[in-house]
Design a protein around this motif. Structure first.
Motif, PDB file in Angstrom:
ATOM      1  N   HIS A 179       0.830  -1.223   0.000  1.00 31.75           N
ATOM      2  CA  HIS A 179       0.000   0.000   0.000  1.00 31.75           C
ATOM      3  C   HIS A 179       0.864   1.272   0.000  1.00 31.75           C
ATOM      4  CE1 HIS A 179      -3.233  -2.846   0.686  1.00 31.75           C
ATOM      5  NE2 HIS A 179      -2.404  -3.413   1.547  1.00 31.75           N
ATOM      6  N   GLU A 194      -2.430   0.268   7.749  1.00 24.48           N
ATOM      7  CA  GLU A 194      -1.550  -0.826   7.320  1.00 24.48           C
ATOM      8  C   GLU A 194      -0.309  -0.284   6.610  1.00 24.48           C
ATOM      9  OE1 GLU A 194      -3.534  -3.486   4.657  1.00 24.48           O
ATOM     10  OE2 GLU A 194      -1.751  -4.718   4.298  1.00 24.48           O
ATOM     11  N   HIS A 248       2.429  -7.149   4.592  1.00 25.54           N
ATOM     12  CA  HIS A 248       1.066  -6.651   4.788  1.00 25.54           C
ATOM     13  C   HIS A 248       0.596  -6.972   6.204  1.00 25.54           C
ATOM     14  CE1 HIS A 248       0.065  -5.753   0.514  1.00 25.54           C
ATOM     15  NE2 HIS A 248       1.155  -6.509   0.359  1.00 25.54           N
ATOM     16  N   ALA A 249      -0.539  -6.380   6.585  1.00 27.05           N
ATOM     17  CA  ALA A 249      -1.205  -6.730   7.841  1.00 27.05           C
ATOM     18  C   ALA A 249      -2.685  -6.854   7.534  1.00 27.05           C
ATOM     19  CB  ALA A 249      -0.947  -5.667   8.897  1.00 27.05           C
ATOM     20  N   GLU A 281      -6.156  -7.325  -1.865  1.00 24.83           N
ATOM     21  CA  GLU A 281      -4.821  -6.741  -2.060  1.00 24.83           C
ATOM     22  C   GLU A 281      -4.633  -6.273  -3.509  1.00 24.83           C
ATOM     23  OE1 GLU A 281      -3.284  -6.008   0.412  1.00 24.83           O
ATOM     24  OE2 GLU A 281      -3.258  -7.538   1.971  1.00 24.83           O
TER      25      GLU A 281
HETATM   26 ZN   LIG Z   1      -2.394  -5.294   2.414  1.00 24.89          ZN
END
Ligand SMILES: [Zn+2]
Length: 394
Positions: A179, A194, A248-249, A281
């Motif tokens: 992101h 995130e 990622h989270a 995603e």
């Molecule tokens: Zn993500």
């Protein structure tokens, strides 16, 4: 001493306003019977580029890099044709607002209003009018730019990653913080984004890898900017990457779910949850208002060629090693290694995995994820997995 302080203060105060970043102090949405008006209030009249996109329908407003001074509770909710809106840095020098719109729209009128008796600010006023799908497609004047132009977009967010010097025989690890910019990713229970959380993990992982001296490290992004998924993959390849790790989270409707998980590329998903995660995603480009030039943002149907098979096997090996190491350091999901059609893992040459470091929807885990100690722990587990991988494949 006191006089000196006063003098310095005067210097700062006297700095010409044009050098300061313009600030955005308010945003409003006004539904009218025949159109929806979107207004931004700014400290100075800005340069702008405004255009529409489809699949899904969006309006993108690019401004010079601005100071966004609107608190989260001051951001207007969707009204009229506007469903939602996001703001962030697109790349250094250019800020972006993305409006998700319910229908195809045309930019009926764009105007800058100067301060007057009622308003002390400059206002950028954009009137959006619903049009039919076919009118949207045939209309060719979909971009409106100010007389003073914005600086050109650099070849999609910044220079290429540096190639590997031939004398350097160390493996190259590419770290991809998910992101960025106008796409915040998921939001944790404490409000953490995130994009910010995973950038901290990426930096810690880089620090640990460089400290060992055994690897070259390349980051796809090291600031809060938009980076299209295709560019992330390309940067990994240009850098001569030997491994690509996307960080990622996650969040889940059930707040009890917690644990790290590791994903690799596959045409068919291991389970419905992994499939939904990949779809989410893969939406990053849509959320960022990236113009996909006729390419469908829907990459869930990913075609995989033969050259990719070997890379996919290496990715799987690495993912399994990583699951083993993460399991020693933190809680992991059941069936921790899962697979699905993640666009960011699509390099045919660079073995790639995506790590969800944990769930930001679980209060305990989110707190843990934000702590420095946990960041160090997760990063050292990833470093051990990288070491093991290169021991057997280096
Ligand atoms: Zn993500």
């Amino acid at each position: 001493m006191k006089r000196l302080v006063v003098f310095l203060f005067c210097l700062v105060a006297a700095a010409p306003a044009s050098l300061a970043k313009p600030s955005v102090t308010a945003a409003r949405v006004g539904p009218h019977p025949d159109m929806t008006r979107f207004v931004l209030e700014l400290s100075q009249a800005p340069a702008f580029e405004i255009f529409t996109l489809q699949d899904p329908y969006r309006v993108v407003i690019d401004l010079p890099e601005v100071d966004w001074r609107i608190p989260p509770e001051g951001v207007p909710r969707g009204k009229g044709v506007i469903e939602d809106l996001r703001f962030g840095l697109f790349q250094p020098g250019r800020s972006r607002v993305v409006l998700d719109v319910k229908t195809p729209v045309k930019l009926r009128k764009v105007q800058i209003l100067r301060p007057d008796g009622k308003y002390a600010t400059h206002r950028l006023v954009i009137d959006l009018q619903t049009v039919s799908r076919s009118a949207f497609r045939t209309k060719n004047s979909r971009k409106i730019v100010s007389r003073a132009p914005l600086p050109a977009i650099q070849a999609v967010a910044g220079p290429s990653a540096p190639g590997k010097p031939p004398s350097d025989r160390r493996p190259t690890v590419v770290i991809d913080a998910g992101h960025g910019g106008v796409d915040p990713g998921a939001t944790g229970v404490s409000g953490v984004a995130e994009k910010d959380l995973v950038l901290q993990y990426a930096r810690e992982l880089r620090r640990q890898l460089l400290a060992g001296g055994r690897y070259r490290v390349v980051m796809t992004r090291d600031s809060d900017v938009v980076l299209p998924l295709r560019r992330r993959v390309a940067r990994g390849e240009e850098a001569g990457g030997d491994l690509f790790i996307s960080l990622h989270a996650n969040i889940n409707k059930s707040r009890r779910v917690r644990g790290a998980s590791v994903y690799t590329l596959s045409e068919t998903a291991s389970d419905a949850e992994a499939e939904a995660l990949a779809a989410k995603e893969n939406k990053a480009d849509v959320l960022s208002g990236v113009n996909l030039d006729g390419q469908s943002p829907d990459v869930s149907m990913i075609l995989i060629d033969l050259a990719q098979r070997e890379t996919m096997n290496l990715s799987k090996n690495f993912a399994n090693t990583m699951v083993g190491e993460l399991g020693k350091s933190t809680r992991v999901l059941n069936n921790t290694h899962r697979y699905a059609g993640f666009a960011v893992l699509k390099s045919p040459t660079v073995p790639s995995v995506l790590v969800e470091v944990g769930y930001m929807s679980n209060r305990k885990e989110e707190k843990l994820l934000r702590s420095r100690a946990h960041r160090k722990k997760i990063s050292s587990a990833i470093v051990r997995a990288i070491d093991n991988y290169f021991k057997s494949h280096g």
